[in-house]
Scaffold this active site. Structure first.
Site, PDB file in Angstrom:
ATOM      1  N   GLU A 245       0.857  -1.197   0.000  1.00 57.57           N
ATOM      2  CA  GLU A 245       0.000   0.000   0.000  1.00 57.57           C
ATOM      3  C   GLU A 245       0.893   1.247   0.000  1.00 57.57           C
ATOM      4  O   GLU A 245       1.801   1.352   0.810  1.00 57.57           O
ATOM      5  CB  GLU A 245      -0.922  -0.031   1.231  1.00 57.57           C
ATOM      6  CG  GLU A 245      -1.705   1.240   1.495  1.00 57.57           C
ATOM      7  CD  GLU A 245      -2.605   1.666   0.332  1.00 57.57           C
ATOM      8  OE1 GLU A 245      -3.454   0.870  -0.096  1.00 57.57           O
ATOM      9  OE2 GLU A 245      -2.438   2.810  -0.142  1.00 57.57           O
TER      10      GLU A 245
ATOM     11  N   HIS B 200     -43.573  -2.920  15.897  1.00 54.40           N
ATOM     12  CA  HIS B 200     -44.410  -1.737  15.700  1.00 54.40           C
ATOM     13  C   HIS B 200     -44.136  -0.729  16.802  1.00 54.40           C
ATOM     14  O   HIS B 200     -44.064  -1.108  17.958  1.00 54.40           O
ATOM     15  CB  HIS B 200     -45.886  -2.141  15.739  1.00 54.40           C
ATOM     16  CG  HIS B 200     -46.817  -0.968  15.645  1.00 54.40           C
ATOM     17  ND1 HIS B 200     -47.042  -0.309  14.458  1.00 54.40           N
ATOM     18  CD2 HIS B 200     -47.561  -0.337  16.584  1.00 54.40           C
ATOM     19  CE1 HIS B 200     -47.902   0.672  14.662  1.00 54.40           C
ATOM     20  NE2 HIS B 200     -48.232   0.688  15.945  1.00 54.40           N
TER      21      HIS B 200
END
Ligand code: NAI
Length: 478
Positions: free
Chosen positions: A33, A456
């Site tokens: 990297e 709910h």
């Protein structure tokens, strides 16, 4: 000279997912990297943009203060604190990720390019400060060098007035007038960041709708929501030229055959990303197509023995989670795991964190009709304005199911066929799509799904309601 079982070139989501999975399969893994592990996603993409979008979302609620019964006002951005918040999120994640990378892999810092040697494949790594390259051999090599913003002919990116997402993300004050070129994920997200912060935003899209890869109903719902909030949206409007003078830009847009000029203090070019495969050695190995993407089979293997690719260098979905998934598959294949299943890109969720959020998985209605024929495809929608939490959030989005009409598969109950696609526009759509991913990936039928209880009051009930309606037993819907 150093030898490893696997060398991964690029430490973004695709690269580190491959490396971590390979390490957990017992392989000796190296990662090359040149910048910082985490790639575009962590350092200048998904993560910092979501941090700023969170700020914008909070601000949108502040602007709704009169409706919510709050006496609040917005006195402007604290640029310093915004930067600290944005960078703090990156730093926290980066610390964790670099710890894992060091623990599980050997990390070579520098620019790598792949070479074919007498001894097999290797990656030559030149440290950022230069010097002799280190040759790192791998029995297998994975190319995971990602992508970069594409430029637009006739538009010079100066990094100040005309920017790509690489530069635009670091703002400390919102531009007064912004023109966003391209209504893909990046364009729609930046429009959603800047508008609540006080910018006048114009989104300009060459095709005939915003988020053109999404279902047409999702595009329509999000365009309506944008316009209602005061964001200008121009579609079928390709940008041909941008002139910059004295810190101001004039964007030339073609609308109905005539050229319109829009003035702006900031122009974002968000017309897509291209693969970063230059200087990686991939061209010399003959594995690139005409656009610079790596050609692979469904498992990420290129035509060169031992050379694989994952993430944005492949012409698949340019999404971090698609790169993760491709990385897991490639690592498992390299490790010799039996019966590895290729990534199902159709049932990979797509998520755009604009306001309202847009998410989808599986086929759009038009894709399903093209693939299966008009007579065998049906759709069922449920609006958030009929959902308690949706009303609280002030949302007018929807959940739309695309499902097979008629005969369910043998043994499955009910009279509607499998769910082929799910499309959500509204609050937390990017989280709600998780449940939908199970439904499409497992080819669940609405009757099975309708029997599952949703809490709910929740936004997820809208999905449950859509399942019930598709199963022929609508609850609050019809
Ligand atoms: P995109 O390809 O998704 O959208 C670019 C848009 O620009 C297209 O709709 C295209 O028609 C339009 N365009 C092209 N030339 C134009 C012109 N001359 N005038 C006006 N419009 C023009 O690309 P985007 O948004 O830049 O994103 C790049 C990649 O990164 C995509 O694959 C995207 O999915 C990914 N991404 C995903 C995110 C997420 O999942 N939330 C966030 C950011 C990026």
């Amino acid at each position: 000279m150093t030898h490893h079982d696997l060398v991964v070139l690029g430490g973004g989501p695709g690269g580190y997912a491959t490396a971590f999975r390979a390490a957990s399969r017992g392989l000796d893994v190296a990662v090359v990297e040149r910048d910082r592990v985490g790639g575009t996603c962590l350092h200048r993409g998904c993560i910092p943009s979501k941090a700023v979008l969170h700020v914008a979302e909070v601000l949108s609620e502040v602007h709704r203060g009169d409706v919510l019964g709050l006496r609040v006002s917005f006195d402007g951005l604290d640029g310093q604190a915004l930067s600290e918040f944005r960078e703090g999120v990156i730093t926290t994640l980066y610390k964790g990720l670099s710890f894992l990378a060091k623990e599980r892999t050997t990390l070579y810092e520098g620019h790598g390019s792949i070479v074919a040697t007498e001894d097999g494949l290797a990656v030559d790594v030149v440290a950022s400060e230069g010097g002799e390259p280190v040759r790192v051999h791998g029995r297998d090599v994975v190319l995971a060098t990602g992508s970069h913003p594409r430029s637009l002919p006739g538009v010079a990116v100066d990094g100040e007035v005309v920017q790509t997402s690489d530069q635009a993300l670091w703002f400390t004050e919102a531009p007064e007038r912004a023109v966003v070129i391209g209504a893909g994920a990046i364009g729609m997200e930046f429009a959603s960041m800047w508008h609540p912060m006080g910018s006048h935003v114009t989104v300009v899209e060459a095709l005939d709708r915003v988020l053109p890869l999404e279902d047409a109903d999702s595009s329509a719902a999000v365009a309506t929501a944008f316009r209602r909030r005061g964001i200008d949206v121009l579609t079928s409007a390709p940008v041909s030229r941008v002139e910059v003078d004295g810190g101001r830009a004039v964007v030339e847009v073609e609308v109905d055959g005539a050229v319109q000029s829009i003035e702006a203090d900031r122009v974002l070019v968000a017309i897509g990303r291209g693969p970063s495969t230059d200087d990686t050695g991939a061209a010399q190995l003959g594995v690139l197509d005409d656009h610079g993407f790596v050609m692979t089979d469904a498992f990420g293997a290129s035509s060169v023995d031992g050379l694989w690719a994952v993430g944005d260098v492949r012409p698949t979905l340019a999404l971090a989670h698609a790169a993760f998934a491709e990385g897991f598959v490639v690592a498992d294949r390299i490790a010799g795991v039996e019966d590895v299943v290729a990534v199902d890109h159709v049932n990979t969720p797509r998520v755009t964190y604009c306001h309202p959020e847009v998410a989808s998985v599986g086929l759009t209605e038009s894709e399903a009709r093209a693939r299966h024929g008009d007579d065998t495809v049906a759709t069922t929608s449920y609006p958030f304005k009929a959902n308690a939490k949706g009303i609280i959030h002030g949302s007018d989005g929807l959940v739309k199911l695309v499902h097979a009409a008629g005969e369910p598969p043998a043994g499955a109950p009910g009279d509607a066929g499998p769910v082929l696609g799910v499309h959500v526009v509204g609050p937390h759509a990017t989280d709600l799509i998780g449940e939908a991913t199970l439904a499409t990936a497992w080819q669940a039928v609405p009757t099975e799904l309708a029997a599952i209880t949703h809490a709910h009051p929740t936004l997820s009930e809208a999905m449950g309601e859509a399942f019930q309606a598709a199963a022929g037993v609508p609850f609050h819907g019809h």
